[in-house]
Design a protein around this motif. Structure first.
Motif, PDB file in Angstrom:
ATOM      1  N   ASP A   1      16.506   3.660  -8.753  1.00 32.74           N
ATOM      2  CA  ASP A   1      16.791   4.143  -9.960  1.00 32.74           C
ATOM      3  C   ASP A   1      17.079   3.095 -10.957  1.00 32.74           C
ATOM      4  N   LEU A   2      17.810   1.953 -10.295  1.00 35.23           N
ATOM      5  CA  LEU A   2      17.744   0.630 -11.192  1.00 35.23           C
ATOM      6  C   LEU A   2      16.520  -0.050 -11.663  1.00 35.23           C
ATOM      7  N   ALA A   3      15.539   0.064 -10.705  1.00 34.62           N
ATOM      8  CA  ALA A   3      14.371  -0.638 -11.323  1.00 34.62           C
ATOM      9  C   ALA A   3      13.652   0.303 -12.110  1.00 34.62           C
ATOM     10  N   ALA A   4      13.785   1.653 -12.074  1.00 38.93           N
ATOM     11  CA  ALA A   4      13.054   2.615 -12.876  1.00 38.93           C
ATOM     12  C   ALA A   4      13.672   2.476 -14.484  1.00 38.93           C
ATOM     13  N   LYS A   5      15.135   2.165 -14.471  1.00 39.74           N
ATOM     14  CA  LYS A   5      16.013   1.878 -15.671  1.00 39.74           C
ATOM     15  C   LYS A   5      15.318   0.578 -16.256  1.00 39.74           C
ATOM     16  N   LYS A   6      15.085  -0.495 -15.502  1.00 36.37           N
ATOM     17  CA  LYS A   6      14.761  -1.738 -16.028  1.00 36.37           C
ATOM     18  C   LYS A   6      13.325  -1.823 -16.437  1.00 36.37           C
ATOM     19  N   ALA A   7      12.355  -1.002 -15.557  1.00 32.70           N
ATOM     20  CA  ALA A   7      11.039  -0.873 -16.115  1.00 32.70           C
ATOM     21  C   ALA A   7      10.849   0.001 -17.613  1.00 32.70           C
ATOM     22  N   ALA A   8      11.945   0.850 -17.678  1.00 33.90           N
ATOM     23  CA  ALA A   8      12.029   1.710 -18.917  1.00 33.90           C
ATOM     24  C   ALA A   8      12.624   0.908 -20.146  1.00 33.90           C
ATOM     25  N   GLY A   9      13.248  -0.245 -19.977  1.00 34.19           N
ATOM     26  CA  GLY A   9      13.904  -0.900 -20.632  1.00 34.19           C
ATOM     27  C   GLY A   9      15.384  -0.465 -21.169  1.00 34.19           C
ATOM     28  N   GLU A  10      15.861   0.214 -20.424  1.00 28.75           N
ATOM     29  CA  GLU A  10      17.255   0.832 -20.307  1.00 28.75           C
ATOM     30  C   GLU A  10      18.198  -0.204 -19.774  1.00 28.75           C
ATOM     31  N   LYS A  11      19.320  -0.542 -20.666  1.00 32.91           N
ATOM     32  CA  LYS A  11      20.264  -1.507 -20.045  1.00 32.91           C
ATOM     33  C   LYS A  11      20.998  -0.895 -18.952  1.00 32.91           C
ATOM     34  N   LEU A  12      21.186  -1.621 -17.876  1.00 29.33           N
ATOM     35  CA  LEU A  12      22.229  -1.249 -16.888  1.00 29.33           C
ATOM     36  C   LEU A  12      23.694  -1.650 -17.379  1.00 29.33           C
ATOM     37  N   VAL A  13      24.575  -0.732 -16.723  1.00 29.33           N
ATOM     38  CA  VAL A  13      26.237  -1.068 -16.840  1.00 29.33           C
ATOM     39  C   VAL A  13      26.994  -1.281 -15.849  1.00 29.33           C
ATOM     40  N   MET A  14      27.389  -2.405 -15.719  1.00 27.31           N
ATOM     41  CA  MET A  14      28.242  -2.683 -14.601  1.00 27.31           C
ATOM     42  C   MET A  14      29.698  -3.045 -14.869  1.00 27.31           C
ATOM     43  N   VAL A  15      30.658  -2.491 -14.269  1.00 29.41           N
ATOM     44  CA  VAL A  15      32.000  -3.139 -14.346  1.00 29.41           C
ATOM     45  C   VAL A  15      32.675  -3.198 -12.898  1.00 29.41           C
ATOM     46  N   THR A  16      33.688  -4.164 -13.329  1.00 24.49           N
ATOM     47  CA  THR A  16      34.581  -4.364 -11.711  1.00 24.49           C
ATOM     48  C   THR A  16      35.341  -2.980 -11.651  1.00 24.49           C
ATOM     49  N   ALA A  17      35.864  -2.725 -10.608  1.00 17.87           N
ATOM     50  CA  ALA A  17      37.006  -2.029 -10.065  1.00 17.87           C
ATOM     51  C   ALA A  17      37.503  -2.609  -8.834  1.00 17.87           C
ATOM     52  N   TYR A  18      38.849  -2.352  -8.806  1.00 20.29           N
ATOM     53  CA  TYR A  18      39.526  -2.790  -7.468  1.00 20.29           C
ATOM     54  C   TYR A  18      40.380  -1.667  -6.889  1.00 20.29           C
ATOM     55  N   ASP A  19      40.560  -0.609  -7.179  1.00 27.06           N
ATOM     56  CA  ASP A  19      41.430   0.259  -6.436  1.00 27.06           C
ATOM     57  C   ASP A  19      40.819   1.828  -6.838  1.00 27.06           C
ATOM     58  N   HIS A  20      41.319   2.872  -6.236  1.00 24.54           N
ATOM     59  CA  HIS A  20      41.068   4.089  -6.365  1.00 24.54           C
ATOM     60  C   HIS A  20      41.078   4.739  -7.846  1.00 24.54           C
ATOM     61  N   PRO A  21      42.030   4.449  -8.452  1.00 22.57           N
ATOM     62  CA  PRO A  21      42.136   5.003  -9.886  1.00 22.57           C
ATOM     63  C   PRO A  21      41.065   4.061 -10.717  1.00 22.57           C
ATOM     64  N   GLY A  22      41.009   3.027 -10.423  1.00 20.80           N
ATOM     65  CA  GLY A  22      39.985   2.107 -11.317  1.00 20.80           C
ATOM     66  C   GLY A  22      38.451   2.939 -11.176  1.00 20.80           C
ATOM     67  N   ALA A  23      38.219   3.012  -9.819  1.00 16.84           N
ATOM     68  CA  ALA A  23      36.744   3.532  -9.480  1.00 16.84           C
ATOM     69  C   ALA A  23      36.718   5.090 -10.141  1.00 16.84           C
ATOM     70  N   GLN A  24      37.723   5.949 -10.069  1.00 19.34           N
ATOM     71  CA  GLN A  24      37.593   7.041 -10.731  1.00 19.34           C
ATOM     72  C   GLN A  24      37.262   7.057 -12.280  1.00 19.34           C
ATOM     73  N   ILE A  25      37.844   6.085 -13.144  1.00 18.35           N
ATOM     74  CA  ILE A  25      37.726   5.758 -14.421  1.00 18.35           C
ATOM     75  C   ILE A  25      36.265   5.162 -14.529  1.00 18.35           C
ATOM     76  N   ALA A  26      35.830   4.499 -13.666  1.00 21.99           N
ATOM     77  CA  ALA A  26      34.511   3.898 -14.074  1.00 21.99           C
ATOM     78  C   ALA A  26      33.513   5.023 -13.757  1.00 21.99           C
ATOM     79  N   GLU A  27      33.858   5.969 -12.739  1.00 24.40           N
ATOM     80  CA  GLU A  27      32.826   7.224 -12.359  1.00 24.40           C
ATOM     81  C   GLU A  27      32.971   7.960 -13.587  1.00 24.40           C
ATOM     82  N   ALA A  28      34.113   8.272 -14.239  1.00 23.98           N
ATOM     83  CA  ALA A  28      34.088   9.203 -15.395  1.00 23.98           C
ATOM     84  C   ALA A  28      33.457   8.613 -16.624  1.00 23.98           C
ATOM     85  N   ALA A  29      33.464   7.155 -16.884  1.00 25.04           N
ATOM     86  CA  ALA A  29      32.834   6.600 -17.708  1.00 25.04           C
ATOM     87  C   ALA A  29      31.209   6.426 -17.804  1.00 25.04           C
TER      88      ALA A  29
END
Length: 288
Positions: free
Chosen positions: A15-43
């Motif tokens: 999926d990431l390779a397909a996004k790169k090929a299509a010129g879609e920007k990838l979004v990465m964020v750090t997370a360090y705990d369960h609530p942070g992961a849930q926030i990143a997921e929801a975003a």
């Protein structure tokens, strides 16, 4: 939010390779705990990195160097439990992979088995290229990291931009290409001039995630606590704060403290009742 977040399907490297090929920007964020992961997921982010930056943002160390494998495994496992859609990348901490291929494989296997991470990340070129090749041969997907590598920041002259001369930039590009050739699935490029990233991109077929590396990378990553204004420390030049949650959190806890001290909290609506007949029996039973 991505279509994958809507369907609940976990993203893949394809999926990431397909996004790169299509010129879609990838979004990465750090997370360090369960609530942070849930926030990143929801975003709806694409990739979550449990970075060894946790050493400073969560655990209170002065640098990334002291954080241990056990600490990183605990944090990564907590993040895994809060994610459904994004790919999960775990940093291998300083001292856990550099000594030999065997050490690197043993550490990475622990992360994969005990946390469920999708990829592991290692820093630098040099001998790390050999470590990356060994990890890939052992069936473990790897993310490389060039430019400013915090685990070895002291040897780089501190937390400062890298690749600021043509010679240094050429070496950085050579390391990046060597990491790709070793089988890395992705590359993080940190704190380098935008011109260096622009020169690097034509040489790489794998997704490139920038942090302080200009707009030409395939995507960007920022530290959770930095972008949300939670970390009370100096921010790098490339950090943009999208919220000020620390100020809001202090205000909320201060308001709570004021109400506890004044007796305003808890109010009747915050308590539990019992049937009046039972309350009467209780009063009778406990009367002096």
């Amino acid at each position: 939010m991505s279509v994958h977040a809507a369907t609940g399907r976990r993203l893949t490297l394809g999926d990431l390779a397909a996004k790169k090929a299509a010129g879609e920007k990838l979004v990465m964020v750090t997370a360090y705990d369960h609530p942070g992961a849930q926030i990143a997921e929801a975003a709806g982010v694409d990739i979550v990195l449990v970075g060894d930056s946790a050493a400073m943002t969560v655990l209170g160390y002065d640098s990334t160097v002291p954080v241990t494998v056990d600490e990183m495994i605990m944090l990564t496992a907590a993040v895994r439990r809060g994610l459904r859609t994004p790919l999960l990348v775990a940093d291998l901490p300083f001292g856990s992979y550099e000594a030999s291929d065997e050490q690197a494989i043993a550490t990475a296997q622990r992360f994969v088995k005990e946390t469920g991470c999708d990829l592991v990340k290692i820093e630098r070129g040099g001998t790390s290229i050999d470590r990356a090749r060994a990890l890939v041969a052992a069936g473990i997907p790897v993310v490389g990291h060039v430019g400013l590598t915090p685990q070895t920041a002291t040897s780089l002259g501190g937390y400062r931009a890298q690749g600021r001369t043509a010679a240094a930039a050429r070496q950085l590009i050579e390391d990046a290409v060597a990491l790709q050739d070793a089988g890395c699935s992705m590359l993080v490029v940190e704190a380098v001039p935008s011109d260096v990233t622009a020169a690097l991109m034509p040489h790489l077929a794998i997704p490139v995630i920038g942090i302080g590396a200009g707009p030409d990378a395939d995507g960007q990553v920022l530290v959770f606590h930095d972008l949300l204004g939670l970390y009370d420390g100096p921010a790098a030049k490339f950090v943009k704060r999208y919220a000020d949650l620390r100020t809001a959190a202090i205000a909320g806890i201060a308001a709570y403290a004021d109400e506890v001290r004044s007796g305003a909290y808890p109010a009747p609506e915050h308590g539990y009742g019992m049937p009046e007949a039972e309350a009467a029996r209780l009063r009778t039973a406990t009367a002096g």
